[in-house]
Design an enzyme around this catalytic site. Structure first.
Site, mmCIF file in Angstrom:
data_model
loop_
_atom_site.group_PDB
_atom_site.id
_atom_site.type_symbol
_atom_site.label_atom_id
_atom_site.label_comp_id
_atom_site.label_asym_id
_atom_site.label_seq_id
_atom_site.Cartn_x
_atom_site.Cartn_y
_atom_site.Cartn_z
ATOM 1 N N GLU A 33 10.851 7.778 -4.553
ATOM 2 C CA GLU A 33 9.977 7.281 -3.476
ATOM 3 C C GLU A 33 8.532 7.302 -3.982
ATOM 4 O O GLU A 33 8.296 7.149 -5.148
ATOM 5 C CB GLU A 33 10.107 8.172 -2.249
ATOM 6 C CG GLU A 33 11.510 8.189 -1.684
ATOM 7 C CD GLU A 33 11.676 9.268 -0.635
ATOM 8 O OE1 GLU A 33 10.831 9.370 0.257
ATOM 9 O OE2 GLU A 33 12.660 10.026 -0.746
ATOM 10 N N LYS A 48 1.267 20.355 8.861
ATOM 11 C CA LYS A 48 -0.030 20.972 9.144
ATOM 12 C C LYS A 48 -0.981 19.973 9.796
ATOM 13 O O LYS A 48 -1.858 20.358 10.575
ATOM 14 C CB LYS A 48 -0.653 21.544 7.872
ATOM 15 C CG LYS A 48 -0.359 23.009 7.656
ATOM 16 C CD LYS A 48 0.937 23.329 6.981
ATOM 17 C CE LYS A 48 2.124 23.530 7.871
ATOM 18 N NZ LYS A 48 3.377 23.801 7.147
ATOM 19 N N ALA A 312 6.345 25.375 -1.602
ATOM 20 C CA ALA A 312 5.679 24.475 -2.546
ATOM 21 C C ALA A 312 4.962 25.268 -3.633
ATOM 22 O O ALA A 312 5.061 24.945 -4.824
ATOM 23 C CB ALA A 312 4.690 23.587 -1.797
ATOM 24 N N HIS A 436 -19.811 41.190 7.755
ATOM 25 C CA HIS A 436 -19.718 41.366 9.202
ATOM 26 C C HIS A 436 -20.518 40.274 9.882
ATOM 27 O O HIS A 436 -21.639 40.007 9.472
ATOM 28 C CB HIS A 436 -20.289 42.734 9.589
ATOM 29 C CG HIS A 436 -20.314 42.960 11.064
ATOM 30 N ND1 HIS A 436 -19.183 43.258 11.774
ATOM 31 C CD2 HIS A 436 -21.331 42.919 11.955
ATOM 32 C CE1 HIS A 436 -19.501 43.395 13.057
ATOM 33 N NE2 HIS A 436 -20.803 43.191 13.190
HETATM 34 P P1 NAI Z 1 14.608 29.182 7.384
HETATM 35 O O1 NAI Z 1 15.751 29.580 6.559
HETATM 36 O O2 NAI Z 1 13.274 29.741 7.135
HETATM 37 O O3 NAI Z 1 14.919 29.468 8.919
HETATM 38 C C1 NAI Z 1 16.089 28.995 9.532
HETATM 39 C C2 NAI Z 1 16.364 29.862 10.735
HETATM 40 O O4 NAI Z 1 17.437 29.323 11.449
HETATM 41 C C3 NAI Z 1 16.734 31.287 10.373
HETATM 42 O O5 NAI Z 1 15.910 32.151 11.098
HETATM 43 C C4 NAI Z 1 18.200 31.384 10.789
HETATM 44 O O6 NAI Z 1 18.545 32.674 11.218
HETATM 45 C C5 NAI Z 1 18.249 30.381 11.913
HETATM 46 N N1 NAI Z 1 19.571 29.837 12.190
HETATM 47 C C6 NAI Z 1 20.494 29.421 11.298
HETATM 48 N N2 NAI Z 1 21.582 28.950 11.954
HETATM 49 C C7 NAI Z 1 21.314 29.030 13.278
HETATM 50 C C8 NAI Z 1 22.033 28.707 14.450
HETATM 51 N N3 NAI Z 1 23.239 28.162 14.381
HETATM 52 N N4 NAI Z 1 21.458 28.971 15.643
HETATM 53 C C9 NAI Z 1 20.232 29.522 15.713
HETATM 54 N N5 NAI Z 1 19.496 29.855 14.636
HETATM 55 C C10 NAI Z 1 20.048 29.609 13.428
HETATM 56 O O7 NAI Z 1 14.597 27.599 7.315
HETATM 57 P P2 NAI Z 1 13.573 26.505 7.848
HETATM 58 O O8 NAI Z 1 12.652 27.056 8.859
HETATM 59 O O9 NAI Z 1 14.431 25.342 8.194
HETATM 60 O O10 NAI Z 1 12.730 26.189 6.559
HETATM 61 C C11 NAI Z 1 13.371 25.753 5.362
HETATM 62 C C12 NAI Z 1 12.644 26.265 4.155
HETATM 63 O O11 NAI Z 1 11.374 25.682 4.068
HETATM 64 C C13 NAI Z 1 12.453 27.756 4.210
HETATM 65 O O12 NAI Z 1 12.694 28.311 2.938
HETATM 66 C C14 NAI Z 1 11.023 27.922 4.576
HETATM 67 O O13 NAI Z 1 10.443 29.107 4.060
HETATM 68 C C15 NAI Z 1 10.391 26.686 3.977
HETATM 69 N N6 NAI Z 1 9.246 26.321 4.777
HETATM 70 C C16 NAI Z 1 8.111 27.023 4.629
HETATM 71 C C17 NAI Z 1 7.024 26.749 5.400
HETATM 72 C C18 NAI Z 1 5.807 27.552 5.247
HETATM 73 O O14 NAI Z 1 5.713 28.294 4.282
HETATM 74 N N7 NAI Z 1 4.871 27.442 6.156
HETATM 75 C C19 NAI Z 1 7.047 25.696 6.419
HETATM 76 C C20 NAI Z 1 8.292 25.062 6.506
HETATM 77 C C21 NAI Z 1 9.340 25.376 5.710
#
Ligand code: NAI
Length: 456
Positions: A33, A48, A312, A436
């Protein structure tokens, strides 16, 4: 013959391509892409941008508290989307320009390994074969779903779809309270949408410090977001009024469901069978000192790597490690110990190093110190004096972890990154004087308390 052929132009791939210039390596970058990958095109950056729109909306909504009177704001989703797209385009164009300046040959097409050192690219004008002394796999990840919640792009959505909302999505159920789920819940809540956030485990942002997670959860719930932890959702059903999401004996009716339960590696169609590359549940196993796979000369970085954070900036670091090793034959492993994690909710939750639970599991005796933002002048001035700083130190030893919840926590965590990375003793870190009034004073106060001599 290139020195390096990279498949995938996201943070892992483009960082490898850009960094290679330090060593005069010739580089081909294959991308199907635009360059930028998940982070720039459908991840960090657009998310963001939406969160920023939500923040402006909140600021205007609460302006009267500061003596500024404006009519109640309305949010135009199409314009929000257009701004998000402008931000993404600016960064993608900037990146394309930089790759050109660094003499990276970008091939527009789908790349597959055809044996070690050979990459076949399917372009719109046919097939191109590239040869490289080294190959870096940086193909990233895609949103996963759960049974009965297959993405349809209309009612059952991934974050890819949600970032393209051009109209008010109405009532939204968010499944999964990890980084993605919490960020979307936060921005939707700020924009006035009815939001139901479901998490299977017992806290939001599972894995983060429970006290910090409670603080975030309280603040999100305080803005009207319905949060249910330790729940499983059942199969949804579509009716006249919307889509019904059952859980336990109850259910909620919403207009859209956003599934945010993690991301899966995109290693299915890469030609890996023609190599010795080994996988663990689809993730590529690498030597942690070099990023090299079991196939000599084939490296992997970013979200597809087994056992490292899908962030990232972890991808950038892995790319730098791979390129440094390729160019110098000297392993220069990523220091994962001090990689910050920032969840860009309002307020932000940021952490670095070990949590209390992780430290105890590793056998540390620990000292924990926390300090709330309630009395911090700058936080009160900002009208955002909720949250905390928490520092975990080894008993009579260095700082090994920290978590911050509050405004700009994602910026504040970086001084604690140095403390963790340099294994500073609390007394050493506390010896520095913070300006401060700043939010960072909350960190200074916590460090002084951790050193045994609190001020306020
Ligand atoms: P994640 O693995 O961080 O969170 C997924 C959540 O879904 C977990 O808390 C899990 O317990 C829950 N879950 C799983 N199955 C479920 C169900 N059937 N019902 C209810 N809850 C359930 O994955 P996420 O948020 O999708 O992010 C993906 C990746 O991208 C992660 O590694 C994350 O760290 C990264 N990411 C990081 C960001 C940041 O640093 N700001 C922003 C967005 C993503």
């Amino acid at each position: 013959m290139y020195d390096v052929v990279i498949i995938g132009g996201g943070p892992g791939g483009y960082a490898a391509a850009l960094y290679a210039h330090n060593f005069g390596l010739t580089v081909a970058l294959v991308e199907k892409e635009r360059v930028g990958g998940t982070c720039l095109i459908r991840g960090c950056i657009p998310a963001k941008a939406w969160l920023e729109s939500a923040d402006v909306f909140t600021t205007v909504s609460h302006a009267a508290e500061f003596g500024v009177h404006a009519s109640p704001p309305t949010f135009n989703w199409e314009e929000g989307l257009a701004r998000k797209n402008r931000v993404v385009d600016q960064l993608v164009n900037g990146l394309s320009g930089l790759l050109k300046k660094r003499n990276v040959d970008v091939f527009d097409g789908y790349g597959r390994l055809a044996g070690p050192g050979k990459v076949v690219v399917e372009t719109s004008d046919g097939t191109v074969e590239l040869e490289g002394r080294n190959t870096i796999l940086a193909v990233g990840s895609v949103p996963r779903s759960i049974p009965d919640y297959d993405f349809d792009g209309q009612r059952i959505l991934s974050s890819d779809h949600a970032l393209e909302w051009d109209r008010d999505p109405g009532r939204v159920a968010v499944i999964g309270a990890g980084a993605i789920g919490c960020e979307f819940a936060s921005l939707l809540g700020d924009l006035g949408n009815e939001v139901h956030l479901f998490e299977m485990l017992d806290q939001v942002v599972p894995g983060s410090d429970p006290q910090a997670a409670r603080s975030l959860q309280r603040q999100l719930a305080g803005r009207g977001i319905e949060i249910r932890t330790s729940v499983s959702v059942g199969p949804p059903s579509v009716g006249q009024g919307g889509i019904t999401v059952p859980f336990g004996d109850e259910s909620v009716e919403v207009d859209a469901v956003l599934v945010a339960v993690g991301r899966a590696p995109r290693t299915g169609d890469l030609g890996l069978e023609a190599t010795k590359v080994e996988l663990d549940r689809g993730y590529v196993i690498v030597d942690s000192a070099t990023q090299e796979t079991a196939e000599p000369g084939v490296f992997a970085v970013g979200d597809i790597v087994a056992g490292t954070p899908q962030l990232a900036h972890a991808g950038f670091a892995e790319a730098i490690a791979a390129i440094t090793y390729i160019a110098t034959s000297e392993p220069s492993p990523v220091n994962y110990r001090a990689i910050p994690l920032v969840v860009y909710t309002h307020p932000e939750l940021a952490s670095v190093g070990l949590t209390e639970a992780q430290a105890l599991e590793l056998g540390y005796e620990i000292e924990k110190t926390s300090h709330t933002l309630a009395g911090v002048g700058r936080a009160i001035i900002r009208g955002k004096a909720q949250g905390l700083v928490k520092i975990i130190a080894a008993k009579d030893g260095p700082i090994i972890g920290a978590t911050v919840v509050g405004p700009d926590a994602g910026e504040m965590i970086h001084e604690l990154m140095y403390a963790v990375g340099w294994e500073a003793l609390p007394s050493e870190a506390a010896a520095f004087v913070h300006a401060h009034p700043t939010l960072a004073e909350a960190v200074g106060e916590t460090l002084m308390a951790a050193a045994g001599r609190p001020l306020h």
